[in-house]
Design a protein around this motif. Sequence first.
Motif, PDB file in Angstrom:
ATOM      1  N   VAL A 222      59.010  30.600  60.419  1.00 39.12           N
ATOM      2  CA  VAL A 222      58.079  31.675  60.777  1.00 39.12           C
ATOM      3  C   VAL A 222      57.572  31.426  62.185  1.00 39.12           C
ATOM      4  O   VAL A 222      57.172  30.307  62.516  1.00 39.12           O
ATOM      5  N   LYS A 223      57.588  32.489  63.002  1.00 43.29           N
ATOM      6  CA  LYS A 223      57.140  32.384  64.383  1.00 43.29           C
ATOM      7  C   LYS A 223      55.733  32.951  64.512  1.00 43.29           C
ATOM      8  O   LYS A 223      55.493  34.111  64.157  1.00 43.29           O
ATOM      9  N   LEU A 224      54.798  32.141  65.017  1.00 41.81           N
ATOM     10  CA  LEU A 224      53.402  32.531  65.121  1.00 41.81           C
ATOM     11  C   LEU A 224      53.008  32.785  66.574  1.00 41.81           C
ATOM     12  O   LEU A 224      53.622  32.265  67.503  1.00 41.81           O
ATOM     13  N   ALA A 225      51.947  33.573  66.749  1.00 43.67           N
ATOM     14  CA  ALA A 225      51.442  33.920  68.078  1.00 43.67           C
ATOM     15  C   ALA A 225      50.488  32.839  68.577  1.00 43.67           C
ATOM     16  O   ALA A 225      49.853  32.134  67.781  1.00 43.67           O
ATOM     17  N   PRO A 226      50.335  32.735  69.895  1.00 47.86           N
ATOM     18  CA  PRO A 226      49.390  31.766  70.460  1.00 47.86           C
ATOM     19  C   PRO A 226      47.966  32.304  70.535  1.00 47.86           C
ATOM     20  O   PRO A 226      47.076  31.595  70.986  1.00 47.86           O
ATOM     21  N   ALA A 243      53.915  29.164  50.926  1.00 50.57           N
ATOM     22  CA  ALA A 243      54.978  30.056  50.477  1.00 50.57           C
ATOM     23  C   ALA A 243      56.326  29.350  50.385  1.00 50.57           C
ATOM     24  O   ALA A 243      57.257  29.861  49.759  1.00 50.57           O
ATOM     25  N   GLY A 244      56.442  28.189  51.042  1.00 50.83           N
ATOM     26  CA  GLY A 244      57.681  27.417  50.951  1.00 50.83           C
ATOM     27  C   GLY A 244      58.636  27.581  52.108  1.00 50.83           C
ATOM     28  O   GLY A 244      59.825  27.266  51.983  1.00 50.83           O
ATOM     29  N   ALA A 245      58.145  28.054  53.269  1.00 46.38           N
ATOM     30  CA  ALA A 245      59.021  28.191  54.435  1.00 46.38           C
ATOM     31  C   ALA A 245      59.532  26.833  54.896  1.00 46.38           C
ATOM     32  O   ALA A 245      58.918  25.787  54.630  1.00 46.38           O
ATOM     33  N   SER A 246      60.632  26.858  55.621  1.00 47.58           N
ATOM     34  CA  SER A 246      61.292  25.627  56.040  1.00 47.58           C
ATOM     35  C   SER A 246      60.711  25.038  57.312  1.00 47.58           C
ATOM     36  O   SER A 246      60.959  23.870  57.622  1.00 47.58           O
ATOM     37  N   GLY A 247      59.962  25.843  58.083  1.00 50.47           N
ATOM     38  CA  GLY A 247      59.419  25.344  59.341  1.00 50.47           C
ATOM     39  C   GLY A 247      58.678  26.436  60.084  1.00 50.47           C
ATOM     40  O   GLY A 247      58.567  27.576  59.624  1.00 50.47           O
ATOM     41  N   LEU A 248      58.159  26.076  61.253  1.00 50.30           N
ATOM     42  CA  LEU A 248      57.372  26.979  62.083  1.00 50.30           C
ATOM     43  C   LEU A 248      57.901  26.948  63.511  1.00 50.30           C
ATOM     44  O   LEU A 248      58.348  25.898  64.005  1.00 50.30           O
ATOM     45  N   ILE A 249      57.822  28.111  64.183  1.00 50.48           N
ATOM     46  CA  ILE A 249      58.077  28.172  65.619  1.00 50.48           C
ATOM     47  C   ILE A 249      56.750  28.501  66.296  1.00 50.48           C
ATOM     48  O   ILE A 249      56.099  29.491  65.960  1.00 50.48           O
ATOM     49  N   VAL A 250      56.353  27.644  67.225  1.00 49.11           N
ATOM     50  CA  VAL A 250      55.049  27.753  67.900  1.00 49.11           C
ATOM     51  C   VAL A 250      55.289  27.663  69.409  1.00 49.11           C
ATOM     52  O   VAL A 250      55.685  26.623  69.902  1.00 49.11           O
ATOM     53  N   SER A 251      55.168  28.762  70.176  1.00 48.44           N
ATOM     54  CA  SER A 251      54.571  30.010  69.740  1.00 48.44           C
ATOM     55  C   SER A 251      55.303  31.161  70.404  1.00 48.44           C
ATOM     56  O   SER A 251      56.192  30.950  71.232  1.00 48.44           O
ATOM     57  N   ASN A 252      54.883  32.388  70.093  1.00 48.61           N
ATOM     58  CA  ASN A 252      55.419  33.589  70.727  1.00 48.61           C
ATOM     59  C   ASN A 252      54.712  33.836  72.062  1.00 48.61           C
ATOM     60  O   ASN A 252      53.946  32.998  72.530  1.00 48.61           O
ATOM     61  N   THR A 253      54.946  35.007  72.646  1.00 48.50           N
ATOM     62  CA  THR A 253      54.283  35.357  73.903  1.00 48.50           C
ATOM     63  C   THR A 253      52.799  35.630  73.674  1.00 48.50           C
ATOM     64  O   THR A 253      52.360  35.861  72.549  1.00 48.50           O
ATOM     65  N   THR A 254      52.032  35.600  74.761  1.00 49.36           N
ATOM     66  CA  THR A 254      50.583  35.755  74.662  1.00 49.36           C
ATOM     67  C   THR A 254      50.126  37.041  75.352  1.00 49.36           C
ATOM     68  O   THR A 254      50.761  37.538  76.286  1.00 49.36           O
TER      69      THR A 254
END
Length: 361
Positions: A222-226, A243-254
């Motif tokens: 899941v990719k989250l915003a800054p 929820a059981g996601a495999s990882g996070l991408i931090v972060s999207n554009t601001t």
Amino acid sequence: MYRLLKPALFRLDPEDAHHLTLRALGAASRVPAWPVAARRLSAPADPRLAQTLWGRPFTSPVGLAAGLDKNGEAVPAFSALGFGFLEVGTVTPRPQPGNDRPRLFRLPQDGALINRMGFNNAGAEALRARLAALPVRPAPVWVNIGKNKTTPNEVAVEDYRACVRVLFEVADGFVVNVSSPNTPGLRALQAADDLGSLVRAVLEEVEAARVRTARRSPPVLVKLAPDLHPEGFEASVGAVLGAGASGLIVSNTTLGREGLTHAHRAQAGGLSGRPLTARSTALVREAYRLTRGRVPLVGVGGVFTAEEAYAKIRAGASLVEVYTALIYEGPGLPARLNRGLAALLERDGLRNVAEAVGVDA
């Protein structure tokens, strides 16, 4: 070569230059045997950069962020540059043109871009066909998925499910994009309750596709915003984990514009590049603390140098991605980052990049 070409490219409208470059890379991708041969020279041979994550090998922690190759037009050529993985998209179930032009702006003295592209893409079926036609895949290819602009948030989950159904057999990973500022209402899906429900629905669709195809399930990130408030960021991270996601991408554009000097700073859209470097690294560190290292993190935002990539790794990122820096620095960037990371690991006496993950968190 890029130093010679860059002035001419930068005299073009940014989106025209983008399409011209993609067409050239797409043509290079179709040259028989060239991408594989080129990757033998560009891919890092240093075992210190190799990792296994989600049961899959990554030859380098440096990847291409979503947005540069939305439709998977130049996957072989990007692989040939030495990336450890690639993220294509954002893709939506149905084709859509995105927002009106102009919608992409360079801010050279700020080392930044502003875009309000609006998920312009050819649709999930077109991407599936293109990825399925690849003769080889030297690096993992993740697919960033989103909802169509005309889809109400109340039924947005169906768009994400549809993307999974269409693309399951050609995706090495899925990235749930709820953080682009350029699709009206999309960021509202980052609220913890909505986000948890969405991720669970995506995972259910992945499991159904796994049973149907007998193919191994790809990781779901899941990719989250800054721009989330600290409490909201913590709640969203908790919802993703729960929820059981495999990882996070931090972060999207601001949406922030602090410290910018270029005249384009007033343009609407998401800001990427150097102004995001410190902010995204701080958020990686916070996400690592919140997750306690239970899932891999991907750090993205303002990575121009090996030192900046290493800072994100030491803050808790197992992988890092680049986009804006590639526009300014050129196609030699992945190889330079790989060489620099290997030198930093050597300096610190580390045997593998995994040993550096989170040491500063």
